[in-house]
Design a protein around this motif. Sequence first.
Motif, short mmCIF file in Angstrom:
data_model
loop_
_atom_site.label_atom_id
_atom_site.label_comp_id
_atom_site.label_asym_id
_atom_site.label_seq_id
_atom_site.Cartn_x
_atom_site.Cartn_y
_atom_site.Cartn_z
N LYS A 1 0.64 -1.22 0.01
CA LYS A 1 0.06 0.02 0.01
C LYS A 1 0.97 1.21 -0.14
O LYS A 1 0.40 2.43 -0.25
CB LYS A 1 -0.98 -0.08 1.26
N LEU A 2 2.10 1.21 0.18
CA LEU A 2 2.92 2.35 0.36
C LEU A 2 3.35 2.99 -0.90
O LEU A 2 3.55 1.94 -1.74
CB LEU A 2 4.22 1.96 1.22
N ASP A 3 3.84 3.90 -0.94
CA ASP A 3 4.20 4.74 -2.29
C ASP A 3 5.45 3.95 -2.73
O ASP A 3 6.21 3.92 -2.14
CB ASP A 3 4.52 6.12 -1.91
N ASP A 4 5.58 3.88 -3.88
CA ASP A 4 6.95 3.36 -4.80
C ASP A 4 8.02 4.32 -4.48
O ASP A 4 7.87 5.55 -4.71
CB ASP A 4 6.65 3.06 -6.10
N PRO A 5 9.06 4.03 -3.58
CA PRO A 5 10.14 5.03 -3.60
C PRO A 5 10.88 5.11 -4.66
O PRO A 5 11.82 6.04 -4.67
CB PRO A 5 10.89 4.63 -2.35
N THR A 6 10.78 4.55 -5.78
CA THR A 6 11.68 4.50 -7.21
C THR A 6 11.05 5.49 -8.05
O THR A 6 9.75 5.51 -8.30
CB THR A 6 12.12 3.48 -7.75
#
Length: 420
Positions: free
Chosen positions: A93-98
């Motif tokens: 569910k977390l934002d993609d950091p890339t």
Amino acid sequence: MTVLTENVNVEEQAKLAKKAAKTLAVLTTEEKNEALLKLADVLDEEYESILAANEEDLKNGRQQGFDAAFIDRLTLTKERVEEFAQGLRDVAKLDDPTGIVNSDWTLENGLNVQQVTVPLGVIGMIYEARPNVTVDATGLALKSGNAIVLKGGSSAITSNQAIVEVIHRGLEQTKIPKDAVQFIASTHREATQQLFTMKEHIDVLIPRGGGSLIKAVVNNATVPVLETGVGNCHLYVDAEADVQKALAILVNAKTDRPAVCNAIETVIIHQDWLAENKAELTETLKENDISVHGDSTVVELIPNSVPAEETDWADEYLSKDIAIKTVADVAEAIQHIEDYGTKHSESIVTENEKTAETFMKLVDAAALYHNASTRFTDGSALGFGSEIGISTQKLHARGPMGLPALTTVKYLMQGNGQVR
């Protein structure tokens, strides 16, 4: 379950991980999330094989006389495996950091410059008797586009191998190659030492465990290290501390889970507060079965406390034992933390905002708290999702390391024939 073999080829596993990282780096966020959700489902479905393997490790641990805190860290249950699976769903569910454009500008010659986030590449994870790290580290690595090489401690090797085999079966149903998750199924020290030096295949090492493990990695690795820290954490109870806040925070930070790195090991108490509130403190310590190692003042005022030795100020108890030090002011408290702290998590209880501000500015640690428990130094508690460790260093990452800590940057230049 695959039979454990010592005939592992660490370099070959690292090469496979590096190759898989190239595929992983170009997958979409949706494809990575779908893979994490699939892994969660497979863990829920196949928990019995994991628990059977864990029972072997527990049996061996009891035969070797491991203490209760160690056995607790090693023990898996159906509920704990379900928590692993839910952790993967939470990471999905977390934002993609890339692929994040941190900055974008155009030079006078028309050359466009972008700084974007990209995966680190291949992460080497070295850890001890916490099988949950196998799942947490895998989920964070895959979501951030990294392959991972796992080297768990010998005490949990059967559990970890079973978990990775379940993960591999899950990955076979996704776009992520199963080679992106490697487990070094060896108890030989040479396998770990080999991992320390493979700069051509491993981009970063992350040690997670006790002080001796972390020191060994930091002192011997030629691969860059993201250093996670031992938690000799302190609670300073100021002269102007609210009694109920101080006692509640002390109990939570010491007894909620005594064997974790963000539990407090030392309480520093202003001498005036102790003199006024010794009865309430004594009763609280007794009610919660907390054993006290104190300085001369503490031994005099708190029944059943024992004299603290020099080692009591520096060691992690990882139990319901606690050291108590009396001081005359906040400056003395800060100096004690400077002398014995591990730059992990430190807390002050006080109603004096100026005193709190002094403490927060001058104490050198990754996480500082005013009127709150150190138990919040945790990725999930702070809203990061699962964490891969808590960094006590100052370069690249500090504090709970979630997804952003597993990325680096590259510069992308777009031109139209510009030359210099």
